[in-house]
Design an enzyme around this catalytic site. Sequence first.
Site, PDB file in Angstrom:
ATOM      1  CG  HIS A 140      44.087  42.746  50.078  1.00  0.00           C
ATOM      2  ND1 HIS A 140      44.910  41.759  49.434  1.00  0.00           N
ATOM      3  CD2 HIS A 140      42.851  42.115  50.044  1.00  0.00           C
ATOM      4  CE1 HIS A 140      44.370  40.647  49.419  1.00  0.00           C
ATOM      5  NE2 HIS A 140      43.044  40.773  49.809  1.00  0.00           N
ATOM      6  CD  GLU A 155      25.660  39.952  42.502  1.00  0.00           C
ATOM      7  OE1 GLU A 155      26.593  39.791  43.406  1.00  0.00           O
ATOM      8  OE2 GLU A 155      24.956  38.860  42.251  1.00  0.00           O
ATOM      9  CB  CYS A 208      24.469  43.902  50.801  1.00  0.00           C
ATOM     10  SG  CYS A 208      24.600  42.930  49.041  1.00  0.00           S
TER      11      CYS A 208
END
Length: 571
Positions: free
Chosen positions: A204, A431, A502
């Site tokens: 965060h 991924e 991305c």
Amino acid sequence: MVTSTDTSHGSSSDAREPALLHGTPVVPGVAYGPALVARTEVSPDAIAAFDGSALDEEAALTAFDSAVGTVADGFARKAEVASGAAAEVLTASAGLARDKGLRGAVRKHLRSGEDLLASVHAGVEQFVTVFTGMGGLMAERVTDLRDIERRVVAHIVGEPEPGVPTPQTPSVLVAEDLAPADTAGLDPAVVVALVTERGGPTSHTAIIARQLGIPCVVGTAGALAVSAGTPLLVDGTAGTVETHPDESVALERVEADRETRAALATWTGPGHTADGTPVKLLANVADGDSARSASEAPVEGVGLFRTELCFLNRKDEPSVEEQTGIYAQVLGAFDGGRYVVVRTLDAGSDKPVAFATHEGEENPALGVRGLRLSFSNPDLLERQLDAIAAAAVETGTEAWVMAPMVATVAEAADFAEGVRRRGLKAGVMVEVPSAALLAHRMLEVVDFLSIGTNDLTQYTMAADRMATDLAHLTDPWQPAVLQLIAITAEAGRQAGKPVGVCGEAAADPLLACALVGMGVTSLSMAAAAVRPVGARLATVSMDTCEDAAEAALAASDPRAAREAVLALLEG
């Protein structure tokens, strides 16, 4: 309480020797200022003076409810004046503080005879264990839980909430880690850089620092050994923190960086290298609001629409009609020839969606998530594809659709058939390492590939991307990760089909040059990162990008790769 001492600037005559600390660079930029060392803790004396045994179960629970209400309301007030990622994480923290499960855990411990503070701690620890076991984004919530506990305890014992103080002079904030409530309230005018000892590139702290544009280095070993007031020179591109630098040299570097940033602000796109090779720069979005905001940036569309983020709080699956309306808000923001890449539900693991996620998995990160949800519930995917197709027709915006967590060519082919049946372009995310190794065969059955570097890195390195102690492994500059990206990009070049990135790696201006040199044709990122990336690419030729790719691929570790590319681009 947060403890800190005087943060006045040291002078260049300081006799102490300079030292260089290394961390993971998150937000580029150079800043210089005194260290404001934050240690967010409740006063031990206040805790020792609190007599929890004087409260019976009901009185203790009432005190807990009152403290939680105050803390949650504080998060909510901050969320109202924040925006973007800061508002999202503050709202989530407010909900976490009010969580009925947490209250139930505290009540259970109160009934077993524990006092209030012990019950709060035990209840929080119960959730910490659960979230840590889930890994990914849920593991990142552990920092939020600890922050909530400190704030609740402070109110219970009659202390002000802990938090980061506002410095009187522009300073470098140094902390073990920072909770959303601390980071979201920072003023870039006085907090010129962030340095944390813990945390990774997707924490965060990192997310909000990007939004605020504050130079940031995380996972910096030895950061808390720095004394308050120590002059620091922070380089958010190299990931270094220099203590006691020569003041005149430091100020020169800051001024040069300021001039560079001013030049970046004038970049208007579209993306290309200095010799004209086009590179599509795209935005990552989560909903209609973020799409409308991103559409004002110099982007050519959306490279990642995270559809699952629209439904994290939904218990029941929305109808096709409701989904169509939600998707149309995003597609409608990008008309005029721009396109939107929609990712089908990436639910599961760290992003539980009640109507889709399998519960009780022993290892959810390696379990039924993403496309794998459709194996036992194919109608879930069918309805989502119907809604995406309807939104594309309604808005007239070109929609590309990609599936997450694809591991085999057969999975890619089955998905592509369903997408093309609806008249849409079909792709898959890379991924899983198997997808990268089979990229040339994947491109025989799909129209494009998009590399999700966050998950590709954690699966390649067998390291949870939220694990602070493994931040050195979950770095997209890791040689093994770069090799897989290069394999995928080369497959795209040979097939003549687009290959994008991305993940967080796309927002790194330095790494972006190497990625383009490998053959990546588009980069998708938070809208705030587009101008720095676009401006950097505009200064280098395709030949230089290819040299940067070779230098990065030849390096022995992430730091060596960064240094090699930086030396090449700025040499």
